[in-house]
Design a protein around this motif. Structure first.
Motif, PDB file in Angstrom:
ATOM      1  N   SER A 148      40.030  33.482  31.916  1.00 30.18           N
ATOM      2  CA  SER A 148      40.739  33.939  30.722  1.00 30.18           C
ATOM      3  C   SER A 148      40.992  35.445  30.747  1.00 30.18           C
ATOM      4  O   SER A 148      41.865  35.939  30.047  1.00 30.18           O
ATOM      5  N   PHE A 149      40.236  36.179  31.572  1.00 31.06           N
ATOM      6  CA  PHE A 149      40.435  37.627  31.668  1.00 31.06           C
ATOM      7  C   PHE A 149      41.113  38.046  32.973  1.00 31.06           C
ATOM      8  O   PHE A 149      41.347  39.232  33.180  1.00 31.06           O
ATOM      9  N   SER A 150      41.400  37.090  33.865  1.00 30.08           N
ATOM     10  CA  SER A 150      41.926  37.447  35.191  1.00 30.08           C
ATOM     11  C   SER A 150      43.449  37.549  35.184  1.00 30.08           C
ATOM     12  O   SER A 150      44.128  36.607  34.747  1.00 30.08           O
ATOM     13  N   PRO A 151      44.000  38.655  35.679  1.00 28.98           N
ATOM     14  CA  PRO A 151      45.461  38.754  35.782  1.00 28.98           C
ATOM     15  C   PRO A 151      45.990  37.849  36.894  1.00 28.98           C
ATOM     16  O   PRO A 151      45.261  37.504  37.832  1.00 28.98           O
ATOM     17  N   ALA A 152      47.240  37.444  36.765  1.00 30.07           N
ATOM     18  CA  ALA A 152      47.870  36.616  37.802  1.00 30.07           C
ATOM     19  C   ALA A 152      47.817  37.340  39.144  1.00 30.07           C
ATOM     20  O   ALA A 152      47.989  38.558  39.216  1.00 30.07           O
ATOM     21  N   GLY A 153      47.567  36.570  40.202  1.00 31.13           N
ATOM     22  CA  GLY A 153      47.516  37.153  41.541  1.00 31.13           C
ATOM     23  C   GLY A 153      46.170  37.729  41.918  1.00 31.13           C
ATOM     24  O   GLY A 153      45.999  38.248  43.018  1.00 31.13           O
ATOM     25  N   SER A 154      45.181  37.637  41.030  1.00 29.08           N
ATOM     26  CA  SER A 154      43.845  38.173  41.327  1.00 29.08           C
ATOM     27  C   SER A 154      42.954  37.059  41.869  1.00 29.08           C
ATOM     28  O   SER A 154      43.402  35.929  42.079  1.00 29.08           O
ATOM     29  N   ARG A 155      41.677  37.361  42.092  1.00 30.85           N
ATOM     30  CA  ARG A 155      40.770  36.345  42.604  1.00 30.85           C
ATOM     31  C   ARG A 155      39.430  36.393  41.887  1.00 30.85           C
ATOM     32  O   ARG A 155      39.025  37.439  41.365  1.00 30.85           O
ATOM     33  N   ILE A 156      38.772  35.252  41.879  1.00 31.23           N
ATOM     34  CA  ILE A 156      37.412  35.120  41.371  1.00 31.23           C
ATOM     35  C   ILE A 156      36.544  34.716  42.554  1.00 31.23           C
ATOM     36  O   ILE A 156      36.886  33.775  43.275  1.00 31.23           O
ATOM     37  N   VAL A 157      35.459  35.437  42.776  1.00 32.22           N
ATOM     38  CA  VAL A 157      34.575  35.158  43.906  1.00 32.22           C
ATOM     39  C   VAL A 157      33.228  34.681  43.389  1.00 32.22           C
ATOM     40  O   VAL A 157      32.558  35.382  42.624  1.00 32.22           O
ATOM     41  N   VAL A 158      32.849  33.474  43.800  1.00 38.61           N
ATOM     42  CA  VAL A 158      31.545  32.910  43.482  1.00 38.61           C
ATOM     43  C   VAL A 158      30.694  33.014  44.744  1.00 38.61           C
ATOM     44  O   VAL A 158      31.075  32.494  45.793  1.00 38.61           O
ATOM     45  N   GLU A 159      29.574  33.711  44.662  1.00 38.68           N
ATOM     46  CA  GLU A 159      28.736  33.911  45.850  1.00 38.68           C
ATOM     47  C   GLU A 159      27.295  33.504  45.552  1.00 38.68           C
ATOM     48  O   GLU A 159      26.745  33.860  44.506  1.00 38.68           O
ATOM     49  N   ASP A 181      31.677  21.730  44.982  1.00 40.99           N
ATOM     50  CA  ASP A 181      32.522  20.795  44.238  1.00 40.99           C
ATOM     51  C   ASP A 181      33.254  21.500  43.108  1.00 40.99           C
ATOM     52  O   ASP A 181      34.440  21.262  42.868  1.00 40.99           O
ATOM     53  N   MET A 182      32.544  22.386  42.416  1.00 48.36           N
ATOM     54  CA  MET A 182      33.136  23.065  41.277  1.00 48.36           C
ATOM     55  C   MET A 182      34.256  24.019  41.701  1.00 48.36           C
ATOM     56  O   MET A 182      35.349  24.018  41.117  1.00 48.36           O
ATOM     57  N   VAL A 183      33.993  24.818  42.728  1.00 47.15           N
ATOM     58  CA  VAL A 183      35.009  25.769  43.190  1.00 47.15           C
ATOM     59  C   VAL A 183      36.223  25.024  43.739  1.00 47.15           C
ATOM     60  O   VAL A 183      37.370  25.419  43.517  1.00 47.15           O
ATOM     61  N   HIS A 184      35.995  23.921  44.448  1.00 47.96           N
ATOM     62  CA  HIS A 184      37.105  23.111  44.959  1.00 47.96           C
ATOM     63  C   HIS A 184      37.964  22.614  43.794  1.00 47.96           C
ATOM     64  O   HIS A 184      39.205  22.648  43.860  1.00 47.96           O
ATOM     65  N   HIS A 185      37.326  22.172  42.725  1.00 49.23           N
ATOM     66  CA  HIS A 185      38.057  21.694  41.545  1.00 49.23           C
ATOM     67  C   HIS A 185      38.906  22.809  40.943  1.00 49.23           C
ATOM     68  O   HIS A 185      40.096  22.611  40.663  1.00 49.23           O
ATOM     69  N   TYR A 186      38.311  23.975  40.755  1.00 45.51           N
ATOM     70  CA  TYR A 186      39.053  25.083  40.152  1.00 45.51           C
ATOM     71  C   TYR A 186      40.181  25.549  41.063  1.00 45.51           C
ATOM     72  O   TYR A 186      41.292  25.843  40.611  1.00 45.51           O
ATOM     73  N   ALA A 187      39.900  25.648  42.354  1.00 46.05           N
ATOM     74  CA  ALA A 187      40.907  26.154  43.293  1.00 46.05           C
ATOM     75  C   ALA A 187      42.127  25.241  43.349  1.00 46.05           C
ATOM     76  O   ALA A 187      43.230  25.701  43.657  1.00 46.05           O
ATOM     77  N   ASN A 188      41.921  23.957  43.047  1.00 45.39           N
ATOM     78  CA  ASN A 188      43.018  22.998  43.164  1.00 45.39           C
ATOM     79  C   ASN A 188      43.607  22.560  41.831  1.00 45.39           C
ATOM     80  O   ASN A 188      44.470  21.686  41.804  1.00 45.39           O
ATOM     81  N   SER A 189      43.134  23.155  40.753  1.00 46.79           N
ATOM     82  CA  SER A 189      43.668  22.720  39.463  1.00 46.79           C
ATOM     83  C   SER A 189      43.878  23.890  38.519  1.00 46.79           C
ATOM     84  O   SER A 189      44.935  24.514  38.501  1.00 46.79           O
ATOM     85  N   MET A 190      42.828  24.211  37.759  1.00 42.35           N
ATOM     86  CA  MET A 190      42.978  25.172  36.666  1.00 42.35           C
ATOM     87  C   MET A 190      43.388  26.555  37.150  1.00 42.35           C
ATOM     88  O   MET A 190      44.224  27.211  36.555  1.00 42.35           O
ATOM     89  N   ALA A 191      42.795  27.010  38.245  1.00 38.98           N
ATOM     90  CA  ALA A 191      43.102  28.357  38.714  1.00 38.98           C
ATOM     91  C   ALA A 191      44.542  28.461  39.194  1.00 38.98           C
ATOM     92  O   ALA A 191      45.182  29.506  39.050  1.00 38.98           O
ATOM     93  N   GLN A 192      45.086  27.361  39.749  1.00 39.53           N
ATOM     94  CA  GLN A 192      46.466  27.390  40.223  1.00 39.53           C
ATOM     95  C   GLN A 192      47.431  27.620  39.072  1.00 39.53           C
ATOM     96  O   GLN A 192      48.438  28.309  39.224  1.00 39.53           O
ATOM     97  N   LYS A 193      47.113  27.046  37.901  1.00 38.74           N
ATOM     98  CA  LYS A 193      47.980  27.241  36.737  1.00 38.74           C
ATOM     99  C   LYS A 193      48.068  28.710  36.367  1.00 38.74           C
ATOM    100  O   LYS A 193      49.076  29.192  35.887  1.00 38.74           O
ATOM    101  N   SER A 194      46.960  29.433  36.564  1.00 37.26           N
ATOM    102  CA  SER A 194      46.913  30.847  36.209  1.00 37.26           C
ATOM    103  C   SER A 194      47.295  31.749  37.390  1.00 37.26           C
ATOM    104  O   SER A 194      47.283  32.962  37.246  1.00 37.26           O
ATOM    105  N   ASN A 195      47.560  31.131  38.569  1.00 35.17           N
ATOM    106  CA  ASN A 195      47.829  31.901  39.793  1.00 35.17           C
ATOM    107  C   ASN A 195      46.662  32.835  40.106  1.00 35.17           C
ATOM    108  O   ASN A 195      46.840  34.014  40.391  1.00 35.17           O
ATOM    109  N   VAL A 196      45.448  32.274  40.021  1.00 31.87           N
ATOM    110  CA  VAL A 196      44.229  33.016  40.347  1.00 31.87           C
ATOM    111  C   VAL A 196      43.485  32.250  41.438  1.00 31.87           C
ATOM    112  O   VAL A 196      43.277  31.042  41.311  1.00 31.87           O
ATOM    113  N   ALA A 197      43.109  32.932  42.511  1.00 26.46           N
ATOM    114  CA  ALA A 197      42.366  32.290  43.597  1.00 26.46           C
ATOM    115  C   ALA A 197      40.882  32.246  43.243  1.00 26.46           C
ATOM    116  O   ALA A 197      40.351  33.194  42.650  1.00 26.46           O
ATOM    117  N   VAL A 198      40.214  31.140  43.586  1.00 25.09           N
ATOM    118  CA  VAL A 198      38.769  31.023  43.377  1.00 25.09           C
ATOM    119  C   VAL A 198      38.122  30.741  44.724  1.00 25.09           C
ATOM    120  O   VAL A 198      38.493  29.777  45.398  1.00 25.09           O
TER     121      VAL A 198
END
Length: 200
Positions: free
Chosen positions: A98-109, A49-66
């Motif tokens: 806050s530390f991720s450059p645009a176009g990068s990704r965050i991986v939760v495993e 649920d959390m990753v879905h929320h970030y992938a569809n909202s906050m991360a999109q603003k920063s152009n970061v994939a989660v």
């Protein structure tokens, strides 16, 4: 000149408001954890649920994939409190953003240690990493070191609260840097160990 001064005042007010909110939350947390509130937590559902929320909202603003990766077998029930674990994961993902450059990704495993051991949740980013001398001090209260554009947006209490939560429920949180074969820092990694719920 008046507009500049007003902007500075508003920034300071917002910073104080965040600090007061975090101190209040830390105080409530102390009281709540002393009561020892625990319940089984579906860790996979919480992370999904959390990753879905970030992938569809906050991360999109920063152009970061989660992304979420599950490397553990069911059951996914953890010992603790879903609201507090959610607070830990949100805080770490917010830090990563806050530390991720645009176009990068965050991986939760999510994986799990063998023989009924704890779940292990890693959150990796592709930012500049954490200075080696600060891998432990970032968990101290009021510590904060941010990119300039995020200065004042964090009170320095978040990671301290995360550690307090995890240790109360018998888990842990630690920070490290991911490195390439040549020793180059590829990004930061937060490793969160979450105790499994007792089998029924």
């Amino acid at each position: 000149q008046r507009e500049k001064l007003m902007a500075i005042v508003m920034d300071d007010i917002n910073r104080l408001n965040r600090l007061i909110s975090d101190i209040s939350d830390a105080s409530r947390l102390d009281a709540e954890l002393m009561r020892g509130e625990v319940k089984p937590v579906d860790l996979k559902a919480l992370l999904s649920d959390m990753v879905h929320h970030y992938a569809n909202s906050m991360a999109q603003k920063s152009n970061v994939a989660v992304e979420l990766r599950i490397g553990a077998n069911p059951p996914f029930m953890a010992h603790g409190h879903d609201g507090r674990y959610g607070q830990v994961f949100r805080n770490v993902i917010d830090n990563a953003l806050s530390f991720s450059p645009a176009g990068s990704r965050i991986v939760v495993e999510m994986t799990r240690e063998p023989r009924g051991g704890p779940f292990v949740v890693t959150i990796d980013d592709e930012g500049p990493g954490i200075p080696e001398d600060n891998l432990e001090s970032i968990f101290r209260r009021f510590y904060s070191e941010r990119p300039t554009e995020h200065f004042g947006q964090h009170s320095g209490l978040g990671l301290s609260i995360c550690r307090q939560i995890m240790e109360t429920y018998g888990g842990s949180i630690a920070a490290s840097n991911r490195k390439g074969p040549d020793g180059e820092v590829l990004g930061a990694r937060f490793t969160i160990r979450v105790p499994a719920a007792a089998a029924r």
